[in-house]
Design an enzyme around this catalytic site. Structure first.
Site, PDB file in Angstrom:
ATOM      1  N   LYS A 194       0.867  -1.182   0.000  1.00  0.00           N
ATOM      2  CA  LYS A 194       0.000   0.000   0.000  1.00  0.00           C
ATOM      3  C   LYS A 194       0.898   1.225   0.000  1.00  0.00           C
ATOM      4  CE  LYS A 194      -3.603   2.435   2.476  1.00  0.00           C
ATOM      5  NZ  LYS A 194      -4.619   2.372   3.530  1.00  0.00           N
ATOM      6  N   LYS A 216       1.307  10.049   5.658  1.00  0.00           N
ATOM      7  CA  LYS A 216       1.362   8.642   6.052  1.00  0.00           C
ATOM      8  C   LYS A 216       2.645   7.952   5.573  1.00  0.00           C
ATOM      9  CE  LYS A 216      -3.654   8.107   6.563  1.00  0.00           C
ATOM     10  NZ  LYS A 216      -4.802   7.158   6.445  1.00  0.00           N
ATOM     11  N   LYS A 247      -2.088  -1.549  -3.846  1.00  0.00           N
ATOM     12  CA  LYS A 247      -2.963  -0.373  -3.805  1.00  0.00           C
ATOM     13  C   LYS A 247      -2.140   0.894  -3.900  1.00  0.00           C
ATOM     14  CE  LYS A 247      -6.024   1.922  -0.630  1.00  0.00           C
ATOM     15  NZ  LYS A 247      -6.558   1.977   0.697  1.00  0.00           N
TER      16      LYS A 247
HETATM   17  C1  PBG Z   1      -7.509   3.571   5.482  1.00  0.00           C
HETATM   18  C2  PBG Z   1      -7.782   3.300   4.060  1.00  0.00           C
HETATM   19  C3  PBG Z   1      -7.586   4.190   2.994  1.00  0.00           C
HETATM   20  C4  PBG Z   1      -8.119   3.588   1.869  1.00  0.00           C
HETATM   21  C5  PBG Z   1      -8.596   2.324   2.249  1.00  0.00           C
HETATM   22  N1  PBG Z   1      -8.375   2.162   3.611  1.00  0.00           N
HETATM   23  C6  PBG Z   1      -7.057   5.593   2.967  1.00  0.00           C
HETATM   24  C7  PBG Z   1      -5.742   5.895   3.511  1.00  0.00           C
HETATM   25  O1  PBG Z   1      -4.891   5.040   3.728  1.00  0.00           O
HETATM   26  O2  PBG Z   1      -5.532   7.076   3.786  1.00  0.00           O
HETATM   27  C8  PBG Z   1      -8.160   4.223   0.508  1.00  0.00           C
HETATM   28  C9  PBG Z   1      -9.191   3.736  -0.438  1.00  0.00           C
HETATM   29  C10 PBG Z   1      -9.474   4.619  -1.588  1.00  0.00           C
HETATM   30  O3  PBG Z   1      -8.843   5.675  -1.826  1.00  0.00           O
HETATM   31  O4  PBG Z   1     -10.374   4.255  -2.329  1.00  0.00           O
HETATM   32  N2  PBG Z   1      -6.575   2.833   6.140  1.00  0.00           N
END
Ligand code: PBG
Length: 324
Positions: A194, A216, A247
């Site tokens: 991620k 983050k 992701k």
């Molecule tokens: C939170 C989370 C996020 C997404 C899924 N779970 C956002 C982030 O990490 O700030 C993003 C999903 C999307 O943008 O469709 N942990």
């Protein structure tokens, strides 16, 4: 010319026979945003066509989707500020609306695959995925909260947990908590690679979950890195993940392919909010054919090697195609 590749493109019937990749409803997971209350439906301006729904309306939405052939849903809570604190207490309170709704949804649709999100951010007054102390994100102290959250979600009867927090060691920690509490059958779809991405902003609008300070980057991955995805994949596999997720998806097709070529586990890809909004905005302006580009995008993610795609296009795709 002995070779004329165009011969295999000369008719729809031949093109269909030589088609290498397909997308079907069976590959898709539809992310849904849950809000507290009854008969509540609110729009998200940065995500045209996507709404936050209270549980009664979400049950209807899931029913419609099941009728279109979709079977998997990832449910995220949009939490009001008054319920947020710095330890995400509401995330494991069995009386909180999210956990109660999950129970209701599973009871009503036992055949549906219900996935949840394990991370502190929707419940955290700091807007971070981990515990914050002196401006730093604590790893091991966060695991304890994630374990409680995972257990509380498992107790609702859901099928798949999605740890999206990127703390080190969380897959193993959560697997152990589940197994020692009698939830060996609950699956883990790990957000393995991620990235700290600019494509999450519309999602943060939807949940009002943007970080209150900083970014983050100390836990989500650097978009410049490829090999590091393999380190994460190796760890998650050893720790007991059932699926490895990449992701975002569109700007990370090479990472999807990398994980596909280096793991035998199913690979998932999250076609995130910003990727959805970008296509929607262009289509609304008449600059792109939205339906065509949606299908091409999902196809490219499958072609890169994903078995499963989480996408806000799921319902629209299912409604506009008869492939099943
Ligand atoms: C939170 C989370 C996020 C997404 C899924 N779970 C956002 C982030 O990490 O700030 C993003 C999903 C999307 O943008 O469709 N942990």
């Amino acid at each position: 010319m002995n070779q004329r590749p165009r011969r295999n493109r000369k008719s729809e019937a031949i093109r269909a026979m030589v088609e290498e990749t397909t997308v079907s409803q069976r590959d898709l997971i539809f992310p849904l945003f849950l809000i507290e209350g009854k008969s509540q439906k609110t729009g998200i301006s940065s995500m045209p066509g996507i709404f936050r729904l209270s549980v009664d309306l979400m049950l209807k939405e899931i029913e419609e989707c099941l009728n279109l052939g979709l079977r998997a849903f990832d449910i995220f809570p949009a939490v009001e500020d008054k319920w947020k604190d710095n330890t995400a207490t509401k995330s494991y309170d069995p009386d909180f609306f999210y956990l109660k709704a999950l129970k209701e949804i599973k009871k009503r649709f036992p055949e549906a695959c219900i996935m949840t999100d394990v991370a502190m951010d929707p419940y955290s007054s700091d807007g971070h995925d981990g515990l914050v102390k002196d401006g730093k994100i604590l790893n091991d102290e966060t695991l304890e909260i994630l374990g409680r959250m995972a257990l509380a979600q498992a107790e609702t009867g859901i099928d798949v947990l999605g740890p999206s927090d990127m703390m080190d060691g969380r897959i193993g920690y959560i697997r152990k908590v589940l197994d020692t509490n009698g939830f060996a059958e609950v699956s883990i779809m790990s957000y393995t690679a991620k990235y700290a991405s600019g494509f999450y902003n519309p999602f943060r609008d939807a949940l009002d979950s943007a970080p209150k300070f900083g970014d983050k980057k100390t836990y989500q991955m650097n978009p410049a890195n490829r090999r590091e995805a393999l380190i994460e994949a190796t760890l998650d596999t050893a720790e007991g993940a059932d699926f490895l997720m990449v992701k975002p998806a569109m700007a990370y097709l090479d990472i999807i392919r990398l994980i596909r070529d280096n793991s035998s586990l199913p690979v998932a890809a999250y076609n995130v909010s910003g990727e959805y909004s970008m296509i929607k905005a262009a289509a609304q302006n008449g600059w792109l054919d939205g339906d065509r580009v949606m299908k091409e995008t999902l196809l490219s993610i499958k072609r890169a090697g994903a078995d499963v795609i989480l996408t806000y296009f799921a319902k629209e795709f299912a409604a506009s195609t008869n492939r099943y």
